[in-house]
Structure formats: structure tokens, C-alpha cells
Write a protein that holds these residues in place. Structure first.
Motif, PDB file in Angstrom:
ATOM      1  N   CYS A 184      10.747  -8.000  -7.692  1.00  0.00           N
ATOM      2  CA  CYS A 184      11.823  -7.079  -7.347  1.00  0.00           C
ATOM      3  C   CYS A 184      11.601  -5.745  -8.052  1.00  0.00           C
ATOM      4  O   CYS A 184      11.561  -5.684  -9.280  1.00  0.00           O
ATOM      5  N   THR A 185      11.467  -4.680  -7.271  1.00  0.00           N
ATOM      6  CA  THR A 185      11.278  -3.331  -7.801  1.00  0.00           C
ATOM      7  C   THR A 185      12.337  -2.382  -7.240  1.00  0.00           C
ATOM      8  O   THR A 185      12.101  -1.174  -7.118  1.00  0.00           O
ATOM      9  N   HIS A 186      13.501  -2.927  -6.925  1.00  0.00           N
ATOM     10  CA  HIS A 186      14.541  -2.184  -6.217  1.00  0.00           C
ATOM     11  C   HIS A 186      15.305  -1.275  -7.180  1.00  0.00           C
ATOM     12  O   HIS A 186      16.440  -1.556  -7.572  1.00  0.00           O
ATOM     13  N   GLY A 187      14.696  -0.145  -7.527  1.00  0.00           N
ATOM     14  CA  GLY A 187      15.285   0.747  -8.510  1.00  0.00           C
ATOM     15  C   GLY A 187      16.568   1.414  -8.061  1.00  0.00           C
ATOM     16  O   GLY A 187      17.437   1.714  -8.889  1.00  0.00           O
ATOM     17  N   SER A 188      16.752   1.653  -6.749  1.00  0.00           N
ATOM     18  CA  SER A 188      17.991   2.266  -6.279  1.00  0.00           C
ATOM     19  C   SER A 188      19.170   1.303  -6.351  1.00  0.00           C
ATOM     20  O   SER A 188      20.324   1.729  -6.268  1.00  0.00           O
ATOM     21  N   ARG A 189      18.888   0.024  -6.516  1.00  0.00           N
ATOM     22  CA  ARG A 189      19.936  -0.996  -6.659  1.00  0.00           C
ATOM     23  C   ARG A 189      20.253  -1.229  -8.133  1.00  0.00           C
ATOM     24  O   ARG A 189      21.409  -1.370  -8.512  1.00  0.00           O
ATOM     25  N   ASP A 190      19.197  -1.263  -8.979  1.00  0.00           N
ATOM     26  CA  ASP A 190      19.418  -1.486 -10.404  1.00  0.00           C
ATOM     27  C   ASP A 190      18.228  -0.924 -11.188  1.00  0.00           C
ATOM     28  O   ASP A 190      17.070  -1.157 -10.831  1.00  0.00           O
ATOM     29  N   SER A 198       8.592  -2.762 -11.650  1.00  0.00           N
ATOM     30  CA  SER A 198       7.413  -1.952 -11.309  1.00  0.00           C
ATOM     31  C   SER A 198       6.300  -2.145 -12.323  1.00  0.00           C
ATOM     32  O   SER A 198       5.114  -2.203 -11.964  1.00  0.00           O
ATOM     33  N   LYS A 199       6.673  -2.270 -13.600  1.00  0.00           N
ATOM     34  CA  LYS A 199       5.667  -2.501 -14.637  1.00  0.00           C
ATOM     35  C   LYS A 199       5.008  -3.862 -14.460  1.00  0.00           C
ATOM     36  O   LYS A 199       3.771  -3.992 -14.548  1.00  0.00           O
ATOM     37  N   ALA A 232      12.086  -8.412 -15.521  1.00  0.00           N
ATOM     38  CA  ALA A 232      11.584  -8.366 -14.153  1.00  0.00           C
ATOM     39  C   ALA A 232      11.668  -9.749 -13.493  1.00  0.00           C
ATOM     40  O   ALA A 232      11.376 -10.755 -14.124  1.00  0.00           O
ATOM     41  N   ASN A 233      12.051  -9.769 -12.208  1.00  0.00           N
ATOM     42  CA  ASN A 233      12.175 -11.013 -11.459  1.00  0.00           C
ATOM     43  C   ASN A 233      11.033 -11.153 -10.467  1.00  0.00           C
ATOM     44  O   ASN A 233      10.659 -10.191  -9.793  1.00  0.00           O
TER      45      ASN A 233
END
Length: 329
Positions: A184-190, A198-199, A232-233
């Protein structure tokens, strides 16, 4: 980044609790919490175990980019909305996410407006391994109808089986040898998912390349899957294991001199086809009770029958288990 291995873990132990004699990054320490009692220490289930919402299928909308994702991706097009709404009515429910997963060549220009780009969508169904091609709203209905059957074929089911076959254009992924990791890289969500996810994704891809695993292992980004605080998930298919690396504990600070240990642990688990129990949150197609029982069996957790903790208190919750078992999931 691996906050589990930070020496700060010991400093955060309350003074009223005797520090354990085991090193803080061992599997026993990571899976168990301690609390003070009148008669010494008791072991408790890590609060991330059992946090995967029960679902039978993961429906991945392919050929997308994290830069395109609003906080809520369900409304990006009429087709995606139909998929998201229909998924919650399926037996056992289904989870819908966007991803850069690209099993097929994109049929629409990446620069097209979202409504046009996603008017027809490719949808990968995990852990079955099916890819439904170029679905419009009507095609989404056919996919959902097929997913409503109690028993379905998989990518490794013999082609001559009597199981219900799809009535839409599709192909099958090779999951008997290949493994897919979704982060999960959903930065606009959390923020935590965008930063830590992302890392982790970058580290996973670097390890896959350095170990020359590209033919059989791939890592992809995905939109929101739940559990921001465990970021990170990551999800590994076809096993369906969910991992939460809890990087937010260390505030995003890397431990000097440490390699990307979380990425290494995930890749090691994937290559050896085992579960990394230290970071395990649960798995696809399992209830919360099943997730906790599975973790308990595989980590040798022993229940204290005299403990009267309440399920509402995550720091005093011990699942009921009878004995240790070497059996896997």
C-alpha cells in the motif's frame, strides 16, 4: 527502515515491567507483549494479529499509478464504482483496489482523463489468478456474477474441470511458480502508507533485482487496503499473507547501519514459501478468530486459562488455544 530492531524498544518498556531477557528483535518478543500483574509477567497477543477484514477475493484494477489516486478511488469512473458496489454483496465479500500491476498492455493512453481511461478496466482476481480483460459496466456485472459461485476454478485448476467457467474475456496468471507482492502506497489516503509503503516497495524491488528474482517475483503498489497504523502494509499472493511492518513506531527514522530488514524478511518468506510470523496481520479468506488461532498455532503461543482479560482491551487479550502445533496455515 526497521523500527523493531531499534534499541528504543527496550527504553519504551514501563519501569513497572521487568525488561525481558530475550533480545528485542527475536520472533518471540515481536509477537508477544508484556504487562504487569500481581504475580509477574503474562504474554499477550500482538494487537496487529487478526486485523485483516474478512474477504474472499482481492479485485485489483490494473495499469494504474499512485499519482492518479484520490483519497477515495471508488469514484474514479462509473465502471470502478460498479465494481466497488457489487463487491460488497459477494459471498464472503471482496476488496477492490487500484494498482500499477500490469499483466496486460494498457489499452488506453496513460494521459487520458480518469473517466475515459477507466471506462473499460482490466481486473485481476487474487488469489484465484484470473485477469478479466477490458470490462465495461456490463462486463463488471458478469465478473461479479461469476464470483458469486461457491466454488471457482483457479490458475492451477485443470482446464477440463466441471467448475463454472468465466463468460467474459480473460486469461490466467501463472501462480504455481510466480509470486506477487502488493504494498500500500496510497499517500493521498494516509501519510504513513505513502511514506513507509513507498520505501518498502523501493527496497523490495531493489532486492528482487539484486537477487535476480525478476522472472518469478514482482512487487507492485496498491491503493488503500486498511490498517494505516501498521504501515508499511504488504500482501503476498498466492498465499494471501498480510504483513504490517509498523514503521510508524520509529517516526520514520532509519536505524544507522541497518539494511532494509523488513524487505529482506518478506523476500525470504516469499522465496521459501513460508510465512513471516513476526509481522503477520492475517490472511485472505480467514475470519478474525481463524487469524488469531493460526498465529497461535504457528508461534507456540500458550493461553493462560486463568487470565480474565477483556477482548476490548488489546493489551490483555489472549486467544484460547489448546496446544502447540507444527502445522502451517
Amino acid at each position: 527502515m526497521n523500527c523493531r530492531r531499534s534499541s528504543a524498544a527496550l527504553r519504551r518498556v514501563p519501569r513497572c515491567i521487568a525488561a525481558p531477557t530475550i533480545w528485542p528483535h527475536t520472533s518471540f518478543w515481536l509477537a508477544i507483549r508484556y504487562s504487569s500483574t500481581a504475580h509477574g509477567r503474562k504474554r499477550h497477543v500482538d494487537t496487529q494479529v487478526g486485523t485483516v477484514s474478512p474477504h474472499r477475493h482481492h479485485l485489483v484494477v490494473c495499469n494504474s499509478s499512485p499519482d492518479e489516486w484520490p483519497s477515495r478511488v471508488e469514484g474514479m469512473s462509473e465502471t470502478i464504482t460498479a465494481l466497488a458496489r457489487g463487491s460488497i454483496r459477494l459471498p464472503g465479500r471482496a476488496m477492490v483496489t487500484m494498482s500499477d500491476f500490469a499483466p496486460l498492455k494498457a489499452a488506453t493512453c496513460a494521459c487520458a482523463p480518469a473517466e475515459d481511461k477507466y471506462r473499460r478496466i482490466d481486473v485481476a482476481v487474487f488469489p484465484l489468478g484470473l485477469v478479466a480483460k477490458q470490462l465495461d459496466v456490463e462486463g463488471v456485472g458478469r465478473l461479479l456474477k461469476w464470483l458469486g459461485h461457491e466454488v471457482l476454478p483457479t490458475s492451477w485448476t485443470p482446464s477440463h474441470s466441471n467448475l463454472p467457467q468465466p463468460t467474459f474475456d480473460h486469461s490466467w496468471l501463472e501462480l504455481s511458480r510466480n509470486r506477487h507482492i502488493f504494498v500500500c502506497t496510497h499517500g493521498s489516503r494516509d501519510y504513513l502508507c505513502g511514506h513507509h509503503g513507498s520505501k518498502l516497495l523501493k527496497d523490495l524491488r531493489a532486492l528482487i533485482k539484486s537477487r535476480e528474482l525478476q522472472r518469478h517475483v514482482a512487487a507492485w503498489s496498491t491503493s488503500h487496503i486498511g490498517g494505516h497504523k501498521y504501515a508499511a502494509n504488504a500482501i503476498v499472493y498466492p498465499r494471501g499473507d498480510w504483513y504490517g511492518t509498523w514503521c510508524d513506531r520509529c517516526g520514520g527514522q532509519s536505524v544507522p547501519g541497518r539494511p532494509a530488514a523488513d524487505a529482506e524478511a518478506i523476500i525470504d518468506a516469499v522465496v521459501n514459501d513460508v510465512t513471516w510470523w513476526d509481522a503477520w496481520r492475517g490472511a485472505t479468506n480467514m475470519t478474525k478468530k481463524d487469524q488469531i488461532a493460526t498465529w497461535a498455532r504457528n508461534t507456540g503461543h500458550v493461553d493462560d486459562a486463568s487470565h480474565g482479560g477483556s477482548p476490548e482491551d488489546p493489551f490483555s487479550w489472549v486467544p484460547a488455544t489448546r496446544h502447540r502445533s507444527a502445522a502451517g496455515k
